[in-house]
Design a protein around this motif. Structure first.
Motif, PDB file in Angstrom:
ATOM      1  N   ASP A  69       0.819  -1.218   0.000  1.00 35.89           N
ATOM      2  CA  ASP A  69       0.000   0.000   0.000  1.00 35.89           C
ATOM      3  C   ASP A  69       0.850   1.264   0.000  1.00 35.89           C
ATOM      4  O   ASP A  69       0.414   2.308  -0.502  1.00 35.89           O
ATOM      5  CB  ASP A  69      -0.924   0.018   1.228  1.00 35.89           C
ATOM      6  CG  ASP A  69      -2.033  -1.019   1.139  1.00 35.89           C
ATOM      7  OD1 ASP A  69      -2.373  -1.430   0.021  1.00 35.89           O
ATOM      8  OD2 ASP A  69      -2.543  -1.425   2.199  1.00 35.89           O
ATOM      9  N   ALA A  70       2.047   1.181   0.570  1.00 38.99           N
ATOM     10  CA  ALA A  70       2.880   2.375   0.736  1.00 38.99           C
ATOM     11  C   ALA A  70       3.860   2.597  -0.414  1.00 38.99           C
ATOM     12  O   ALA A  70       4.249   3.737  -0.684  1.00 38.99           O
ATOM     13  CB  ALA A  70       3.650   2.293   2.052  1.00 38.99           C
ATOM     14  N   ILE A  71       4.287   1.528  -1.089  1.00 40.59           N
ATOM     15  CA  ILE A  71       5.284   1.667  -2.153  1.00 40.59           C
ATOM     16  C   ILE A  71       4.667   2.360  -3.366  1.00 40.59           C
ATOM     17  O   ILE A  71       3.732   1.852  -3.976  1.00 40.59           O
ATOM     18  CB  ILE A  71       5.850   0.292  -2.565  1.00 40.59           C
ATOM     19  CG1 ILE A  71       6.657  -0.323  -1.419  1.00 40.59           C
ATOM     20  CG2 ILE A  71       6.733   0.426  -3.810  1.00 40.59           C
ATOM     21  CD1 ILE A  71       7.068  -1.767  -1.654  1.00 40.59           C
ATOM     22  N   ASP A  72       5.195   3.527  -3.699  1.00 45.34           N
ATOM     23  CA  ASP A  72       4.718   4.224  -4.900  1.00 45.34           C
ATOM     24  C   ASP A  72       5.866   4.564  -5.854  1.00 45.34           C
ATOM     25  O   ASP A  72       5.724   5.380  -6.763  1.00 45.34           O
ATOM     26  CB  ASP A  72       3.935   5.489  -4.529  1.00 45.34           C
ATOM     27  CG  ASP A  72       4.769   6.522  -3.789  1.00 45.34           C
ATOM     28  OD1 ASP A  72       5.974   6.269  -3.559  1.00 45.34           O
ATOM     29  OD2 ASP A  72       4.215   7.577  -3.431  1.00 45.34           O
ATOM     30  N   PHE A  73       7.007   3.913  -5.642  1.00 44.09           N
ATOM     31  CA  PHE A  73       8.159   4.137  -6.507  1.00 44.09           C
ATOM     32  C   PHE A  73       9.017   2.870  -6.454  1.00 44.09           C
ATOM     33  O   PHE A  73       9.390   2.408  -5.368  1.00 44.09           O
ATOM     34  CB  PHE A  73       8.949   5.345  -6.015  1.00 44.09           C
ATOM     35  CG  PHE A  73       9.843   6.004  -7.038  1.00 44.09           C
ATOM     36  CD1 PHE A  73      10.004   5.497  -8.319  1.00 44.09           C
ATOM     37  CD2 PHE A  73      10.554   7.156  -6.704  1.00 44.09           C
ATOM     38  CE1 PHE A  73      10.816   6.110  -9.251  1.00 44.09           C
ATOM     39  CE2 PHE A  73      11.373   7.793  -7.623  1.00 44.09           C
ATOM     40  CZ  PHE A  73      11.507   7.262  -8.909  1.00 44.09           C
ATOM     41  N   VAL A  74       9.306   2.300  -7.612  1.00 43.16           N
ATOM     42  CA  VAL A  74      10.206   1.150  -7.716  1.00 43.16           C
ATOM     43  C   VAL A  74      11.355   1.549  -8.634  1.00 43.16           C
ATOM     44  O   VAL A  74      11.132   1.943  -9.781  1.00 43.16           O
ATOM     45  CB  VAL A  74       9.493  -0.099  -8.279  1.00 43.16           C
ATOM     46  CG1 VAL A  74      10.466  -1.291  -8.320  1.00 43.16           C
ATOM     47  CG2 VAL A  74       8.258  -0.446  -7.458  1.00 43.16           C
ATOM     48  N   LEU A 127       9.952  14.349   0.092  1.00 40.63           N
ATOM     49  CA  LEU A 127       8.806  15.090  -0.449  1.00 40.63           C
ATOM     50  C   LEU A 127       7.476  14.415  -0.127  1.00 40.63           C
ATOM     51  O   LEU A 127       6.441  15.082  -0.056  1.00 40.63           O
ATOM     52  CB  LEU A 127       8.956  15.220  -1.969  1.00 40.63           C
ATOM     53  CG  LEU A 127      10.091  16.122  -2.465  1.00 40.63           C
ATOM     54  CD1 LEU A 127      10.225  15.999  -3.971  1.00 40.63           C
ATOM     55  CD2 LEU A 127       9.853  17.572  -2.062  1.00 40.63           C
ATOM     56  N   HIS A 128       7.509  13.094   0.052  1.00 44.33           N
ATOM     57  CA  HIS A 128       6.290  12.313   0.296  1.00 44.33           C
ATOM     58  C   HIS A 128       6.535  11.389   1.490  1.00 44.33           C
ATOM     59  O   HIS A 128       6.777  10.190   1.315  1.00 44.33           O
ATOM     60  CB  HIS A 128       5.918  11.508  -0.945  1.00 44.33           C
ATOM     61  CG  HIS A 128       5.879  12.313  -2.207  1.00 44.33           C
ATOM     62  ND1 HIS A 128       4.795  13.099  -2.555  1.00 44.33           N
ATOM     63  CD2 HIS A 128       6.786  12.468  -3.201  1.00 44.33           C
ATOM     64  CE1 HIS A 128       5.039  13.701  -3.711  1.00 44.33           C
ATOM     65  NE2 HIS A 128       6.243  13.332  -4.118  1.00 44.33           N
ATOM     66  N   PRO A 129       6.479  11.919   2.702  1.00 39.74           N
ATOM     67  CA  PRO A 129       6.905  11.163   3.889  1.00 39.74           C
ATOM     68  C   PRO A 129       6.157   9.859   4.133  1.00 39.74           C
ATOM     69  O   PRO A 129       6.695   8.960   4.799  1.00 39.74           O
ATOM     70  CB  PRO A 129       6.663  12.162   5.033  1.00 39.74           C
ATOM     71  CG  PRO A 129       6.704  13.500   4.387  1.00 39.74           C
ATOM     72  CD  PRO A 129       6.116  13.316   3.034  1.00 39.74           C
ATOM     73  N   GLU A 130       4.935   9.729   3.624  1.00 39.27           N
ATOM     74  CA  GLU A 130       4.191   8.491   3.856  1.00 39.27           C
ATOM     75  C   GLU A 130       4.528   7.419   2.827  1.00 39.27           C
ATOM     76  O   GLU A 130       4.061   6.280   2.942  1.00 39.27           O
ATOM     77  CB  GLU A 130       2.683   8.783   3.828  1.00 39.27           C
ATOM     78  CG  GLU A 130       2.235   9.791   4.886  1.00 39.27           C
ATOM     79  CD  GLU A 130       2.691   9.402   6.282  1.00 39.27           C
ATOM     80  OE1 GLU A 130       2.540   8.211   6.646  1.00 39.27           O
ATOM     81  OE2 GLU A 130       3.227  10.271   7.000  1.00 39.27           O
ATOM     82  N   SER A 131       5.321   7.774   1.835  1.00 46.80           N
ATOM     83  CA  SER A 131       5.663   6.828   0.778  1.00 46.80           C
ATOM     84  C   SER A 131       6.829   5.939   1.188  1.00 46.80           C
ATOM     85  O   SER A 131       7.638   6.277   2.055  1.00 46.80           O
ATOM     86  CB  SER A 131       6.051   7.573  -0.500  1.00 46.80           C
ATOM     87  OG  SER A 131       4.969   8.322  -0.999  1.00 46.80           O
ATOM     88  N   LYS A 132       6.914   4.795   0.521  1.00 45.07           N
ATOM     89  CA  LYS A 132       8.086   3.944   0.595  1.00 45.07           C
ATOM     90  C   LYS A 132       8.566   3.676  -0.826  1.00 45.07           C
ATOM     91  O   LYS A 132       7.770   3.613  -1.760  1.00 45.07           O
ATOM     92  CB  LYS A 132       7.778   2.632   1.318  1.00 45.07           C
ATOM     93  CG  LYS A 132       7.521   2.806   2.811  1.00 45.07           C
ATOM     94  CD  LYS A 132       7.312   1.467   3.503  1.00 45.07           C
ATOM     95  CE  LYS A 132       7.086   1.667   5.001  1.00 45.07           C
ATOM     96  NZ  LYS A 132       6.852   0.372   5.693  1.00 45.07           N
ATOM     97  N   VAL A 133       9.878   3.530  -0.949  1.00 49.86           N
ATOM     98  CA  VAL A 133      10.482   3.284  -2.258  1.00 49.86           C
ATOM     99  C   VAL A 133      11.188   1.930  -2.210  1.00 49.86           C
ATOM    100  O   VAL A 133      11.958   1.652  -1.286  1.00 49.86           O
ATOM    101  CB  VAL A 133      11.485   4.384  -2.640  1.00 49.86           C
ATOM    102  CG1 VAL A 133      12.081   4.110  -4.009  1.00 49.86           C
ATOM    103  CG2 VAL A 133      10.808   5.754  -2.610  1.00 49.86           C
ATOM    104  N   LEU A 134      10.919   1.100  -3.203  1.00 47.21           N
ATOM    105  CA  LEU A 134      11.599  -0.187  -3.321  1.00 47.21           C
ATOM    106  C   LEU A 134      12.773  -0.027  -4.285  1.00 47.21           C
ATOM    107  O   LEU A 134      12.586   0.278  -5.463  1.00 47.21           O
ATOM    108  CB  LEU A 134      10.637  -1.251  -3.842  1.00 47.21           C
ATOM    109  CG  LEU A 134      11.224  -2.651  -4.057  1.00 47.21           C
ATOM    110  CD1 LEU A 134      11.755  -3.226  -2.745  1.00 47.21           C
ATOM    111  CD2 LEU A 134      10.181  -3.576  -4.677  1.00 47.21           C
ATOM    112  N   VAL A 135      13.972  -0.211  -3.756  1.00 50.65           N
ATOM    113  CA  VAL A 135      15.200  -0.128  -4.555  1.00 50.65           C
ATOM    114  C   VAL A 135      15.726  -1.535  -4.776  1.00 50.65           C
ATOM    115  O   VAL A 135      15.864  -2.312  -3.820  1.00 50.65           O
ATOM    116  CB  VAL A 135      16.258   0.744  -3.854  1.00 50.65           C
ATOM    117  CG1 VAL A 135      17.605   0.629  -4.567  1.00 50.65           C
ATOM    118  CG2 VAL A 135      15.811   2.198  -3.806  1.00 50.65           C
ATOM    119  N   LEU A 136      16.024  -1.852  -6.019  1.00 48.20           N
ATOM    120  CA  LEU A 136      16.492  -3.179  -6.385  1.00 48.20           C
ATOM    121  C   LEU A 136      17.845  -3.078  -7.078  1.00 48.20           C
ATOM    122  O   LEU A 136      18.009  -2.292  -8.013  1.00 48.20           O
ATOM    123  CB  LEU A 136      15.491  -3.857  -7.328  1.00 48.20           C
ATOM    124  CG  LEU A 136      14.052  -3.941  -6.810  1.00 48.20           C
ATOM    125  CD1 LEU A 136      13.088  -4.222  -7.949  1.00 48.20           C
ATOM    126  CD2 LEU A 136      13.940  -5.003  -5.724  1.00 48.20           C
ATOM    127  N   GLY A 137      18.804  -3.856  -6.618  1.00 47.98           N
ATOM    128  CA  GLY A 137      20.101  -3.970  -7.282  1.00 47.98           C
ATOM    129  C   GLY A 137      20.274  -5.417  -7.699  1.00 47.98           C
ATOM    130  O   GLY A 137      20.452  -6.288  -6.842  1.00 47.98           O
TER     131      GLY A 137
END
Length: 388
Positions: A69-74, A127-137
């Motif tokens: 629900d929180a991830i809005d950036f991958v 900028l969007h404190p309630e967001s989470k970002v999933l970073v993949l390497g």
């Protein structure tokens, strides 16, 4: 507001080749690989695993419904991309069942890509404190059979969830970086294999490290004694040790012993997986956090990222209370211990096997791959993934 690493996951294929066996097959003293290079095992990816599946499997173990629900950036960092146009992040977005209201992109700058993604993620969360970002390497390192770089191959992925009030590590400012146009390692679009000027690349890795380290000290006011550990991008584990040794004389004996001991902990996973390019630094961090029991909340960890071509960056993070409770130590231990050893001949057969490039339909034997997410088939130039 603090921003940093809230969760971290890791995946590597279920197959590997032992460096002692490879040395024997290549008529090389095993010590050259295990001591001189510092590698014990090299992960081998079957055709049913590609950068997408590796990343999706790494993220699968850490993502829950609240995260979905929180991830809005991958942000998918790789130098082993499967498509010149479509982002690998979109495939992972679908495989993980993330919400449609999300951005998905792929970034590239050799092994530095995941660090760029993390810094981009920090800005998004600010900028969007309630967001989470999933970073993949996620990467599969390939140099070719019987080449100088063969021993530094590998395969795997690291997934990091970046958010506010992180449970594992906050990320500090400043972050110091440098760029220079050099040709120490590259892979033209027409080549399946990378090209590398090994001696030059080693020199540049060390030169960039010393450049950003000096600038970091100047901007932060911190010194070597302020670090519990420093983690490095590890194309092979001996490379990080060489860099650490260039600055050890800045600390007293106690500082030197602490940093050397923690480096040994930080290189264990990499030593048994091999080079995973964009994920290598963060696999080293994970190895340190999961295997070193003497770290504590408030400890500062230095992070050196290097991507040939070249970009280097040094930054740091602070461990959070009870960070160890949010790691997957036993899962990763079980994954590494359950892998199957290949003979050198079996490894070479897998290395030589390739997917069709002319649109031919092919069904892959997914039953031989225990991963939750696999590449199942190709048809009409499209990859079909299976989530079990």
């Amino acid at each position: 507001m603090t921003i940093g690493i809230d969760k971290i996951g890791f995946y590597t294929p279920h197959l590997y080749v032992d460096m002692n066996d490879l040395a024997e097959a290549r008529d090389v003293d095993p010590g050259k690989f295990t001591i001189g290079i510092g590698q014990e095992k090299m992960a081998v990816a079957p055709l049913t695993q590609d950068p997408v599946t590796l990343a999706a499997n790494a993220a699968w173990e850490i993502i829950d419904d609240q995260d979905r629900d929180a991830i809005d950036f991958v942000i998918f960092a790789t130098e082993s991309g499967i498509d010149h146009s479509k982002s690998a992040a979109i495939y992972v977005h679908q495989l993980l069942g993330l919400k449609s209201g999300a951005r998905c992109i792929e970034v590239k700058q050799a092994c530095y890509g995941a660090t760029a993604a993390i810094q981009m993620a920090k800005g998004h969360v600010a900028l969007h404190p309630e967001s989470k970002v999933l970073v993949l390497g996620s990467d599969i390192a390939r140099y070719g059979l019987n080449t100088g770089g063969e021993v530094t191959q590998g395969a795997g992925a690291v997934a990091l969830l970046i958010g506010q009030d992180p449970r594992i590590m906050t990320l500090e400012e400043p972050s110091v970086y440098a760029t220079e146009d050099i040709m120490d390692f590259w892979r033209p679009v027409y080549s399946e294999m990378a090209f590398v000027d090994g001696k030059f690349s080693n020199e540049q890795y060390l030169a960039f490290f010393n450049r950003v380290w000096e600038q970091y000290k100047s901007e932060s006011g911190l010194a070597l004694k302020d670090f519990a550990a420093i983690c490095f991008h590890l194309p092979y584990t001996k490379m990080g040790l060489k860099a650490l040794r260039t600055i050890l004389d800045e600390g007293d004996e106690a500082v030197q012993e602490r940093l050397k001991a923690n480096f040994q902990m930080s290189q264990h996973y990499n030593r048994n997986v091999g080079n995973i390019y964009t994920g290598s630094l963060y696999l080293s961090l994970l190895s340190l956090l999961e295997l070193q029991d003497e770290l504590k909340a408030g400890d500062r960890i230095g992070l050196y990222s290097y991507g040939s071509g070249a970009v280097g960056e040094f930054f740091s993070g602070i461990l959070q209370p009870d960070y160890k409770q949010h790691l997957h130590v036993q899962d990763h231990k079980a994954m590494l211990n359950s892998r199957e050893a290949l003979t050198v001949a079996e490894y070479e057969d897998i290395f030589k096997s390739t997917l069709p490039t002319d649109g031919t339909t092919v069904e892959l034997d997914v039953e031989q791959d225990p991963a939750p997410i696999v590449l199942a088939s190709l048809a009409d130039h499209k990859r079909q993934y299976l989530s079990r």
